[in-house]
Design an enzyme around this catalytic site. Structure first.
Site, PDB file in Angstrom:
ATOM      1  N   GLU A  24      44.960  51.269  44.491  1.00 56.24           N
ATOM      2  CA  GLU A  24      43.615  50.834  44.117  1.00 56.24           C
ATOM      3  C   GLU A  24      42.562  51.912  44.371  1.00 56.24           C
ATOM      4  O   GLU A  24      41.367  51.616  44.440  1.00 56.24           O
ATOM      5  CB  GLU A  24      43.249  49.561  44.871  1.00 56.24           C
ATOM      6  CG  GLU A  24      44.139  48.370  44.546  1.00 56.24           C
ATOM      7  CD  GLU A  24      43.717  47.131  45.287  1.00 56.24           C
ATOM      8  OE1 GLU A  24      42.687  46.537  44.919  1.00 56.24           O
ATOM      9  OE2 GLU A  24      44.408  46.750  46.250  1.00 56.24           O
ATOM     10  N   SER A 152      44.226  43.799  42.910  1.00 56.67           N
ATOM     11  CA  SER A 152      43.781  44.166  41.566  1.00 56.67           C
ATOM     12  C   SER A 152      44.799  43.809  40.487  1.00 56.67           C
ATOM     13  O   SER A 152      44.849  44.456  39.435  1.00 56.67           O
ATOM     14  CB  SER A 152      43.440  45.666  41.483  1.00 56.67           C
ATOM     15  OG  SER A 152      42.351  45.964  42.310  1.00 56.67           O
ATOM     16  N   TYR A 218      38.636  45.370  35.196  1.00 57.00           N
ATOM     17  CA  TYR A 218      37.885  46.596  35.405  1.00 57.00           C
ATOM     18  C   TYR A 218      37.538  47.379  34.139  1.00 57.00           C
ATOM     19  O   TYR A 218      36.717  48.299  34.195  1.00 57.00           O
ATOM     20  CB  TYR A 218      38.665  47.523  36.347  1.00 57.00           C
ATOM     21  CG  TYR A 218      38.943  46.897  37.685  1.00 57.00           C
ATOM     22  CD1 TYR A 218      37.903  46.606  38.560  1.00 57.00           C
ATOM     23  CD2 TYR A 218      40.232  46.573  38.072  1.00 57.00           C
ATOM     24  CE1 TYR A 218      38.147  46.019  39.785  1.00 57.00           C
ATOM     25  CE2 TYR A 218      40.487  45.995  39.308  1.00 57.00           C
ATOM     26  CZ  TYR A 218      39.448  45.723  40.164  1.00 57.00           C
ATOM     27  OH  TYR A 218      39.681  45.145  41.382  1.00 57.00           O
ATOM     28  N   ARG A 257      36.543  36.979  49.424  1.00 59.10           N
ATOM     29  CA  ARG A 257      36.607  36.241  48.163  1.00 59.10           C
ATOM     30  C   ARG A 257      37.941  35.508  48.089  1.00 59.10           C
ATOM     31  O   ARG A 257      38.980  36.058  48.472  1.00 59.10           O
ATOM     32  CB  ARG A 257      36.479  37.198  46.978  1.00 59.10           C
ATOM     33  CG  ARG A 257      36.041  36.544  45.678  1.00 59.10           C
ATOM     34  CD  ARG A 257      36.163  37.491  44.504  1.00 59.10           C
ATOM     35  NE  ARG A 257      37.553  37.654  44.104  1.00 59.10           N
ATOM     36  CZ  ARG A 257      38.153  38.823  43.937  1.00 59.10           C
ATOM     37  NH1 ARG A 257      37.493  39.949  44.154  1.00 59.10           N
ATOM     38  NH2 ARG A 257      39.419  38.875  43.569  1.00 59.10           N
ATOM     39  N   ASP A 259      40.509  33.315  45.478  1.00 60.36           N
ATOM     40  CA  ASP A 259      40.819  33.015  44.082  1.00 60.36           C
ATOM     41  C   ASP A 259      41.586  31.704  43.986  1.00 60.36           C
ATOM     42  O   ASP A 259      42.530  31.465  44.760  1.00 60.36           O
ATOM     43  CB  ASP A 259      41.633  34.150  43.463  1.00 60.36           C
ATOM     44  CG  ASP A 259      40.861  35.462  43.434  1.00 60.36           C
ATOM     45  OD1 ASP A 259      39.621  35.417  43.405  1.00 60.36           O
ATOM     46  OD2 ASP A 259      41.510  36.526  43.454  1.00 60.36           O
ATOM     47  N   GLU A 272      45.030  33.438  46.359  1.00 59.88           N
ATOM     48  CA  GLU A 272      45.026  34.529  47.337  1.00 59.88           C
ATOM     49  C   GLU A 272      43.621  34.753  47.857  1.00 59.88           C
ATOM     50  O   GLU A 272      42.643  34.226  47.315  1.00 59.88           O
ATOM     51  CB  GLU A 272      45.592  35.815  46.737  1.00 59.88           C
ATOM     52  CG  GLU A 272      44.881  36.307  45.507  1.00 59.88           C
ATOM     53  CD  GLU A 272      45.605  37.484  44.864  1.00 59.88           C
ATOM     54  OE1 GLU A 272      45.150  38.626  45.072  1.00 59.88           O
ATOM     55  OE2 GLU A 272      46.615  37.272  44.161  1.00 59.88           O
ATOM     56  N   ASN A 274      40.862  37.843  49.299  1.00 57.92           N
ATOM     57  CA  ASN A 274      40.556  39.270  49.259  1.00 57.92           C
ATOM     58  C   ASN A 274      39.555  39.559  50.366  1.00 57.92           C
ATOM     59  O   ASN A 274      38.435  39.052  50.342  1.00 57.92           O
ATOM     60  CB  ASN A 274      39.966  39.629  47.885  1.00 57.92           C
ATOM     61  CG  ASN A 274      39.870  41.116  47.634  1.00 57.92           C
ATOM     62  OD1 ASN A 274      39.562  41.881  48.540  1.00 57.92           O
ATOM     63  ND2 ASN A 274      40.118  41.524  46.409  1.00 57.92           N
ATOM     64  N   GLY A 278      36.027  43.923  45.505  1.00 57.68           N
ATOM     65  CA  GLY A 278      35.448  45.019  44.744  1.00 57.68           C
ATOM     66  C   GLY A 278      33.932  44.933  44.678  1.00 57.68           C
ATOM     67  O   GLY A 278      33.351  43.851  44.718  1.00 57.68           O
TER      68      GLY A 278
END
Length: 313
Positions: A24, A152, A218, A257, A259, A272, A274, A278
């Site tokens: 990443e 990612s 992205y 964060r 998901d 999951e 994070n 990002g």
């Protein structure tokens, strides 16, 4: 090691750590550059540092009073950097060693969630010698195959028939020695950002191709981010509470964060977490913050103000 940031000028030096050597790296470079520019606009004495060449030695030579962790993936998001910073007695943003390590390990995160009764799709660890028919019998189709330790959506595949399962395993195995298969939840995808003790507005992610992969995250400009997310106030509150519980279960702190998928029956399923999200122009946390009235520069400063929360979480 808790930090009280009264004013930006009260900090001797903030070092934004970004780049690194993980898969990443490119995303991390963009996140770190955006964070660094925001800090400098806010009057913070800040500089950037890429540990790829000189590692911890080079970071220590900069003598930071605080580190803003913008290092995505292994080596920065998995607890290793956090442990090193604690040994050096340098405060840092985000989750501590345990939560970072757990959050980077999708399978063990799911085990923790299941142990405390939080909903997450069933999964199986895969090996090159796995009986593919047994995996399909247990999880059904479609299913999703992913590296356990990557972010990612790197190395992730949606498998719609048994014949594609072995190839999906080998694709994921290029990124990680540990690979998992997970029951694929058909429905709407949501992501929820947490900032301190605050839950930011949920975002519903809609991708024309149906899969929120690396390109959709992205590169592509066709991905739609729905804010408000379209849930009723009651269901969004339910989702917010679930994500708070999920983050707390792994010991998350500062910001992060989560998901989530919502199936056709309206049930939420945790995918999951994070712990170093990002911060690029395509990233979700800045979008949620903006909808809550928090500009990017103020968001970065608020994250900076959460430094040290991992020691009280």
């Amino acid at each position: 090691m808790s930090v009280d940031i009264a004013t930006p000028q009260s900090l001797e030096k903030v070092v934004v750590v970004y780049g690194g050597t993980s898969a990443e790296r490119e995303v991390s470079l963009k996140s770190g550059a955006a964070v660094l520019e925001a800090l400098q606009r806010k009057g913070v004495n800040a500089c950037g540092y890429d540990p790829r060449d000189k590692g911890l030695v080079g970071l220590e030579q900069l003598a930071p009073s605080l580190v803003f962790v913008a290092l995505h993936g292994r080596g920065g998001e998995d607890g290793t950097l956090q442990g090193a910073l604690e040994l050096l007695d340098i405060p840092y943003t985000g989750s501590g060693v345990l939560a970072s390590a757990l959050g980077m390990d999708k399978q063990r995160t799911k085990q923790v969630w299941s142990a405390v009764g939080l909903p997450t799709p069933e999964s199986i660890m895969l090996e090159a010698t796995s009986e593919w028919s047994t995996v399909v019998e247990q999880l059904g189709l479609p299913l999703i195959v992913k590296p356990v330790h990557e972010g990612s959506t790197l190395g992730i595949s949606i498998v719609k028939n048994q014949a594609a399962l072995e190839a999906a395993y080998h694709e994921a195995a290029q990124f990680d020695a540990r690979v998992m298969a997970e029951r694929f939840v058909v429905g709407e995808e949501y992501t929820v950002a947490l900032l301190g003790d605050r839950v930011l507005p949920a975002i519903r992610v809609e991708v024309p191709g149906g899969f929120y992969d690396y390109e959709a995250k992205y590169i592509a400009n066709t991905t739609q981010y729905h804010l408000p997310c379209g849930l009723s106030a009651q269901h969004e509150a339910e989702l917010a509470l679930l994500c708070q519980q999920a983050f707390a279960a792994i010991g998350g702190a500062g910001w992060g964060r989560v998901d989530v998928m919502r199936d056709s029956e309206g049930r939420f399923w945790l995918l999951e977490v994070n712990t170093v999200p990002g911060m690029t122009d395509h990233s979700l946390v800045p979008q949620a913050a903006a909808h809550a009235g928090i500009g990017f520069d103020d968001l970065v400063l608020q994250i900076l103000n959460t430094a040290g929360e991992q020691f009280t979480a």
